[in-house]
Design a protein around this motif. Structure first.
Motif, PDB file in Angstrom:
ATOM      1  N   ALA A  59       0.716  -0.946   0.115  1.00  0.00           N
ATOM      2  CA  ALA A  59       0.387  -0.109  -0.032  1.00  0.00           C
ATOM      3  C   ALA A  59       0.804   1.374   0.223  1.00  0.00           C
ATOM      4  O   ALA A  59       0.999   2.060  -0.759  1.00  0.00           O
ATOM      5  CB  ALA A  59      -1.280   0.003   1.470  1.00  0.00           C
ATOM      6  N   TYR A  60       1.979   0.670   0.683  1.00  0.00           N
ATOM      7  CA  TYR A  60       3.035   2.653   0.895  1.00  0.00           C
ATOM      8  C   TYR A  60       3.133   2.460  -0.104  1.00  0.00           C
ATOM      9  O   TYR A  60       4.209   4.146  -0.592  1.00  0.00           O
ATOM     10  CB  TYR A  60       3.780   2.758   2.065  1.00  0.00           C
ATOM     11  N   TYR A  61       3.967   1.527  -1.280  1.00  0.00           N
ATOM     12  CA  TYR A  61       4.623   1.593  -2.373  1.00  0.00           C
ATOM     13  C   TYR A  61       4.091   2.182  -3.283  1.00  0.00           C
ATOM     14  O   TYR A  61       4.217   2.759  -4.241  1.00  0.00           O
ATOM     15  CB  TYR A  61       5.271  -0.029  -2.327  1.00  0.00           C
ATOM     16  N   MET A  62       2.675   1.696  -3.585  1.00  0.00           N
ATOM     17  CA  MET A  62       1.576   2.402  -3.862  1.00  0.00           C
ATOM     18  C   MET A  62       1.126   3.641  -4.487  1.00  0.00           C
ATOM     19  O   MET A  62       1.247   4.495  -5.242  1.00  0.00           O
ATOM     20  CB  MET A  62       0.204   1.427  -4.120  1.00  0.00           C
ATOM     21  N   LEU A  63       0.858   3.965  -3.044  1.00  0.00           N
ATOM     22  CA  LEU A  63       0.587   5.381  -2.334  1.00  0.00           C
ATOM     23  C   LEU A  63       1.258   6.592  -3.242  1.00  0.00           C
ATOM     24  O   LEU A  63       1.487   7.388  -2.308  1.00  0.00           O
ATOM     25  CB  LEU A  63      -0.807   5.694  -1.700  1.00  0.00           C
ATOM     26  N   SER A  64       2.524   6.237  -1.935  1.00  0.00           N
ATOM     27  CA  SER A  64       3.691   7.282  -1.539  1.00  0.00           C
ATOM     28  C   SER A  64       4.770   7.861  -3.712  1.00  0.00           C
ATOM     29  O   SER A  64       5.495   8.809  -2.475  1.00  0.00           O
ATOM     30  CB  SER A  64       4.703   6.692  -1.076  1.00  0.00           C
ATOM     31  N   ALA A  66       3.596   9.987  -6.461  1.00  0.00           N
ATOM     32  CA  ALA A  66       3.061  10.080  -7.006  1.00  0.00           C
ATOM     33  C   ALA A  66       2.189   9.698  -8.339  1.00  0.00           C
ATOM     34  O   ALA A  66       0.533   9.186  -9.309  1.00  0.00           O
ATOM     35  CB  ALA A  66       2.708  11.714  -7.943  1.00  0.00           C
ATOM     36  N   THR A  67       3.254   8.990  -9.162  1.00  0.00           N
ATOM     37  CA  THR A  67       2.380   8.145 -10.426  1.00  0.00           C
ATOM     38  C   THR A  67       1.829   7.030  -9.872  1.00  0.00           C
ATOM     39  O   THR A  67       0.745   6.699 -11.072  1.00  0.00           O
ATOM     40  CB  THR A  67       3.596   8.184 -11.693  1.00  0.00           C
ATOM     41  N   ARG A  68       2.325   6.676  -9.457  1.00  0.00           N
ATOM     42  CA  ARG A  68       1.708   4.859  -9.129  1.00  0.00           C
ATOM     43  C   ARG A  68       0.365   5.272  -8.609  1.00  0.00           C
ATOM     44  O   ARG A  68       0.000   4.547  -9.290  1.00  0.00           O
ATOM     45  CB  ARG A  68       2.594   3.788  -7.921  1.00  0.00           C
ATOM     46  N   ARG A  69       0.071   5.807  -7.472  1.00  0.00           N
ATOM     47  CA  ARG A  69      -0.587   6.304  -7.287  1.00  0.00           C
ATOM     48  C   ARG A  69      -1.709   6.702  -7.957  1.00  0.00           C
ATOM     49  O   ARG A  69      -2.796   6.790  -7.858  1.00  0.00           O
ATOM     50  CB  ARG A  69      -0.800   7.594  -6.318  1.00  0.00           C
ATOM     51  N   ARG A  70      -2.058   7.186  -9.115  1.00  0.00           N
ATOM     52  CA  ARG A  70      -2.099   8.038 -10.110  1.00  0.00           C
ATOM     53  C   ARG A  70      -3.551   6.973 -11.026  1.00  0.00           C
ATOM     54  O   ARG A  70      -3.996   6.844 -11.216  1.00  0.00           O
ATOM     55  CB  ARG A  70      -1.882   9.319 -11.095  1.00  0.00           C
ATOM     56  N   GLU A  71      -2.307   5.954 -11.757  1.00  0.00           N
ATOM     57  CA  GLU A  71      -2.506   4.727 -11.536  1.00  0.00           C
ATOM     58  C   GLU A  71      -3.711   3.836 -11.584  1.00  0.00           C
ATOM     59  O   GLU A  71      -4.204   3.162 -11.589  1.00  0.00           O
ATOM     60  CB  GLU A  71      -0.992   3.939 -12.415  1.00  0.00           C
ATOM     61  N   TYR A  72      -3.136   3.932 -10.087  1.00  0.00           N
ATOM     62  CA  TYR A  72      -4.138   2.798  -9.084  1.00  0.00           C
ATOM     63  C   TYR A  72      -5.227   3.142  -9.064  1.00  0.00           C
ATOM     64  O   TYR A  72      -5.992   2.711  -8.895  1.00  0.00           O
ATOM     65  CB  TYR A  72      -3.189   2.405  -7.575  1.00  0.00           C
ATOM     66  N   ASP A  73      -5.264   4.581  -8.750  1.00  0.00           N
ATOM     67  CA  ASP A  73      -6.426   5.771  -8.662  1.00  0.00           C
ATOM     68  C   ASP A  73      -7.165   5.500 -10.081  1.00  0.00           C
ATOM     69  O   ASP A  73      -9.153   5.431  -9.565  1.00  0.00           O
ATOM     70  CB  ASP A  73      -6.380   6.619  -8.706  1.00  0.00           C
ATOM     71  N   SER A 113      11.362   4.339  -3.372  1.00  0.00           N
ATOM     72  CA  SER A 113      10.864   2.678  -3.933  1.00  0.00           C
ATOM     73  C   SER A 113      12.102   1.502  -3.534  1.00  0.00           C
ATOM     74  O   SER A 113      13.180   1.438  -3.582  1.00  0.00           O
ATOM     75  CB  SER A 113      11.135   2.853  -5.749  1.00  0.00           C
ATOM     76  N   PRO A 114      11.461  -0.035  -3.263  1.00  0.00           N
ATOM     77  CA  PRO A 114      12.647  -0.131  -2.676  1.00  0.00           C
ATOM     78  C   PRO A 114      13.246  -1.130  -4.054  1.00  0.00           C
ATOM     79  O   PRO A 114      12.902  -1.324  -4.877  1.00  0.00           O
ATOM     80  CB  PRO A 114      11.537  -1.193  -2.090  1.00  0.00           C
ATOM     81  N   PRO A 115      14.278  -1.859  -3.631  1.00  0.00           N
ATOM     82  CA  PRO A 115      15.082  -2.993  -4.497  1.00  0.00           C
ATOM     83  C   PRO A 115      14.071  -3.757  -5.314  1.00  0.00           C
ATOM     84  O   PRO A 115      13.535  -4.043  -5.063  1.00  0.00           O
ATOM     85  CB  PRO A 115      15.986  -2.945  -3.898  1.00  0.00           C
ATOM     86  N   GLY A 116      14.293  -4.146  -7.267  1.00  0.00           N
ATOM     87  CA  GLY A 116      14.372  -4.876  -7.093  1.00  0.00           C
ATOM     88  C   GLY A 116      13.746  -4.153  -8.445  1.00  0.00           C
ATOM     89  O   GLY A 116      13.321  -2.983  -8.590  1.00  0.00           O
ATOM     90  N   GLU A 120       8.309  -5.977 -10.107  1.00  0.00           N
ATOM     91  CA  GLU A 120       7.596  -6.613  -9.189  1.00  0.00           C
ATOM     92  C   GLU A 120       7.187  -6.205  -6.970  1.00  0.00           C
ATOM     93  O   GLU A 120       7.022  -5.517  -7.324  1.00  0.00           O
ATOM     94  CB  GLU A 120       9.579  -7.152  -8.393  1.00  0.00           C
ATOM     95  N   GLN A 121       6.846  -6.960  -7.024  1.00  0.00           N
ATOM     96  CA  GLN A 121       6.192  -6.672  -5.532  1.00  0.00           C
ATOM     97  C   GLN A 121       6.734  -6.265  -4.823  1.00  0.00           C
ATOM     98  O   GLN A 121       8.397  -6.933  -4.342  1.00  0.00           O
ATOM     99  CB  GLN A 121       5.374  -8.215  -5.078  1.00  0.00           C
ATOM    100  N   PRO A 122       6.325  -5.514  -3.564  1.00  0.00           N
ATOM    101  CA  PRO A 122       7.982  -4.506  -3.056  1.00  0.00           C
ATOM    102  C   PRO A 122       8.853  -5.136  -1.659  1.00  0.00           C
ATOM    103  O   PRO A 122       7.436  -6.517  -1.256  1.00  0.00           O
ATOM    104  CB  PRO A 122       7.712  -3.536  -2.705  1.00  0.00           C
TER     105      PRO A 122
END
Length: 220
Positions: A59-64, A66-73, A113-116, A120-122
């Motif tokens: 959840a944090y990875y996705m919402l923290s 701006a770009t990922r959050r917009r696509e998720y939204d 962003s976490p490594p990977g 990939e799932q964080p």
């Protein structure tokens, strides 16, 4: 996909939450769900906590960002309330289905962003260590001075052989400083924290919880 992870509900924030609120919510939820706090948990409880901890990191990875959050939204808006869930298992399914969409983006201020590889799932442990780095560093350094202590002991012994008590004192200090360099060299906070024993991790997590949850409570 029959269930869609509601990352806002998983973090306990509104859909209009700003980045500071998301970061603070992650700190609270990750400390509540960190599996290493459950020292006496049975395997089933440990597994459930690990899944919840991963979902909070997702959840944090996705919402923290701006770009990922917009696509998720955009995906979030396409799902009805009956399709959204805070069940942790839905997050793993989400990444298996949609993660390739979320490889881009630049972390916003304070978020990493976490490594990977992209998509990939964080790694939940690295997300945790990244967010808590400032608070973890003094705790990790306090709990893991392995080479510093060993260096002090070896230096003291060698110094005593060479120059008795004065040599012991000088040797202990020099050995301690050399050991401290080895303790710190090339190791991130995440790497050192992951190498600590379960009891030490639980102690550190309790200290972090007292700081973070106590600070959060004082705001209300």
């Amino acid at each position: 996909m029959s269930s869609f992870p509601d990352y806002y509900k998983i973090l306990g924030v509104s859909k209009n939450a700003n980045q500071d609120e998301i970061r603070q919510a992650y700190k609270i939820q990750s400390l509540k769900t960190h599996p290493d706090r459950l020292a006496k948990a049975n395997p089933a409880e440990k597994k459930a906590a690990t899944e919840q901890f991963q979902a909070v990191a997702d959840a944090y990875y996705m919402l923290s960002d701006a770009t990922r959050r917009r696509e998720y939204d955009d995906l979030y808006a396409s799902r009805g309330p009956q399709d959204r869930t805070s069940e942790p298992g839905s997050s793993a399914n989400f990444f298996n289905t949609f993660a390739s969409m979320f490889g881009g983006g630049t972390p916003s201020a304070g978020a990493q962003s976490p490594p990977g590889a992209a998509g990939e799932q964080p790694d939940a442990d690295h997300v945790f260590a990244d967010v808590f780095e400032d608070l973890l560093r003094p705790e990790v350094q306090r709990h893991a001075p392995w080479w510093a202590w060993l260096g002090a002991i070896c230096g003291a012994g060698l110094g005593f052989i060479i120059a008795n008590i004065p040599g012991l004192m000088v040797g202990a200090y020099a050995g301690n400083r050399l050991g401290a360099v080895r303790d710190a060299k090339g190791k991130s906070v995440a790497a050192v924290f992951s190498q600590l024993g379960g009891g030490q991790k639980a102690e550190i997590l309790r200290a972090l919880a007292a700081k973070v949850l106590g600070a959060a409570a004082s705001q209300f």
